[in-house]
Design an enzyme around this catalytic site. Structure first.
Site, PDB file in Angstrom:
ATOM      1  N   GLU A  48      -6.372 -10.922  -0.869  1.00  0.00           N
ATOM      2  CA  GLU A  48      -7.147 -10.678   0.363  1.00  0.00           C
ATOM      3  C   GLU A  48      -8.638 -10.605   0.047  1.00  0.00           C
ATOM      4  OE1 GLU A  48      -5.574  -7.403   2.706  1.00  0.00           O
ATOM      5  OE2 GLU A  48      -3.538  -7.783   2.031  1.00  0.00           O
ATOM      6  N   GLU A  65       0.776  -1.255   0.000  1.00  0.00           N
ATOM      7  CA  GLU A  65       0.000   0.000   0.000  1.00  0.00           C
ATOM      8  C   GLU A  65       0.807   1.306   0.000  1.00  0.00           C
ATOM      9  OE1 GLU A  65      -2.593  -0.367   3.413  1.00  0.00           O
ATOM     10  OE2 GLU A  65      -3.711  -2.021   2.522  1.00  0.00           O
TER      11      GLU A  65
HETATM   12  C1  GLA Z   1      -4.894  -4.576   4.557  1.00  0.00           C
HETATM   13  C2  GLA Z   1      -3.659  -5.384   4.896  1.00  0.00           C
HETATM   14  C3  GLA Z   1      -4.014  -6.661   5.572  1.00  0.00           C
HETATM   15  C4  GLA Z   1      -5.072  -6.486   6.628  1.00  0.00           C
HETATM   16  C5  GLA Z   1      -6.253  -5.817   6.044  1.00  0.00           C
HETATM   17  C6  GLA Z   1      -7.317  -5.684   7.074  1.00  0.00           C
HETATM   18  O1  GLA Z   1      -5.527  -5.035   3.452  1.00  0.00           O
HETATM   19  O2  GLA Z   1      -2.867  -5.678   3.786  1.00  0.00           O
HETATM   20  O3  GLA Z   1      -2.886  -7.197   6.163  1.00  0.00           O
HETATM   21  O4  GLA Z   1      -4.577  -5.757   7.694  1.00  0.00           O
HETATM   22  O5  GLA Z   1      -5.845  -4.544   5.582  1.00  0.00           O
HETATM   23  O6  GLA Z   1      -7.479  -6.842   7.815  1.00  0.00           O
END
Ligand code: GLA
Length: 362
Positions: free
Chosen positions: A274, A169
């Site tokens: 994710e 990020e």
């Molecule tokens: C981001 C991070 C993850 C996690 C999510 C929320 O996407 O990359 O590691 O912390 O936020 O759970």
């Protein structure tokens, strides 16, 4: 008399055949059911499309029900939190690998692969990294600490972790290119390239990823793609992690497809790292129930996401769900604390939900 006897035997034979046929049909149906029940999600996908992963807390490996579910359905694991900086090196030079090791051991015992998540991020990183005797640390000091962290963690798990989210990020959601984090404010963009360089040197076998959310947004994806191109030109990157924290209305397949086509230009591996599909489309919404209507909408969303993923199997190598059961999802506390969400494939009793079946029928 003879005829009566003959007819009786005939009747018996016919009845037997009818009963037998009936039973056979039932047996076939139940074998079919058993087969479906014994098949894990990964069995529908790996080798044909891509691997299926799950983000976990270490306790899942110790609980019988969750451990069984993980073994049955997933071939890769990601640590939801315990491999982040604040968990592994909460104080300078004090490394704690106990929780991360539990996940590694479980994966090794059950021949599952592990994605490492994550080495450098602006969240879940302790303040000391950016401080020096009460003042802001210099760029040299921050980069030196970053090097120590990356090399220590990667060396420990060399050969055990096949892919690392090296950087998480760093691209800005708004007008800027880079997020104005402490990392950036102190080091400029150098920390990004330096992190990948150190990671490459430390474990040349590991696949190195950049990971981000909103990675299918038309504006943000261009910025991400430019960063990937720069890293690729120096052979520092192997893949992009598209996080996939989506919801029952967002995104549509066109957005996903356009972004995938854009990233494909750089010939890198893509993983959905994710994935969860919230039943909420805004942080303003109050608690809602998981009604049939919502379930249907979520099924449609999951079905169409997996359709696009399957179509792009040539460039997607892994799809990881961000959690196992609904009740343990981070979305129950974000963006609204205590608002129940239902974003995953299994319910709190470890049973597959309707959405599970919608992505195994194709
Ligand atoms: C981001 C991070 C993850 C996690 C999510 C929320 O996407 O990359 O590691 O912390 O936020 O759970």
């Amino acid at each position: 008399m003879k005829n009566i006897g003959f007819n009786f035997v005939l009747l018996l034979t016919i009845s037997f055949l009818i009963i037998r046929c009936g039973t056979t049909e039932k047996e076939i149906v139940s074998n079919h059911d058993n087969e479906n029940n014994s098949k894990g999600l990964k069995d529908y996908y790996q080798n044909v499309f891509f691997e299926i992963g799950c983000a976990i807390k270490p306790q899942y490996t110790e609980n019988k029900e969750s451990a069984e579910l993980l073994k049955k359905h997933f071939s890769t694991l990601t640590a939801e939190n315990v491999m982040k900086w604040s968990a592994i090196q909460p104080r300078e030079g004090i490394f704690d690998f106990a929780n991360a090791d539990k996940i590694i051991e479980f994966a090794e015992t059950n021949t599952m692969k592990i994605r490492g998540h994550t080495l450098v991020w602006h969240r879940q990183v302790p303040d000391w990294v950016f401080e020096d005797n009460g003042k802001e640390a210099s760029k040299e000091l921050v980069l030196q600490r970053m090097k120590k962290h990356i090399t220590t963690v990667m060396n420990r798990y060399k050969g055990k972790i096949y892919a690392w989210d090296v950087i998480n990020e760093v691209i800005d959601d708004g007008q800027e290119i880079y997020r104005k984090s402490k990392w950036y404010n102190i080091c400029g963009e150098d920390f990004i390239f330096e992190a990948f360089r150190i990671a490459r040197e430390t474990d040349p076998e590991a696949k190195l990823f950049y990971n981000d959310y909103l990675a299918i947004d038309p504006i943000k994806s261009k910025k991400i793609n430019d960063l990937i191109a720069k890293l690729k030109a120096q052979n520092l990157i192997d893949g992009l992690g598209i996080q996939g924290h989506w919801n029952i209305e967002y995104p549509n397949n066109e957005l996903i497809t356009n972004a995938l086509n854009l990233y494909a230009e750089n010939e890198i591996d893509i993983q959905i790292t994710e994935l969860d599909v919230s039943v909420y489309t805004s942080d303003k919404q109050e608690q809602i129930s998981y009604t049939n209507d919502i379930i249907e909408k979520q099924k449609k969303a999951y079905t169409s996401f997996f359709e696009v993923f399957r179509k792009n199997k040539a460039i997607i190598s892994n799809v990881t769900l961000w959690g196992l059961t609904d009740n343990k999802s981070w979305l129950n506390n974000w963006p609204v604390k205590g608002r129940n969400d239902y974003p995953l494939l299994f319910d709190k009793s470890y049973q597959p939900k309707d959405v599970f079946f919608s992505i195994t029928k194709f």
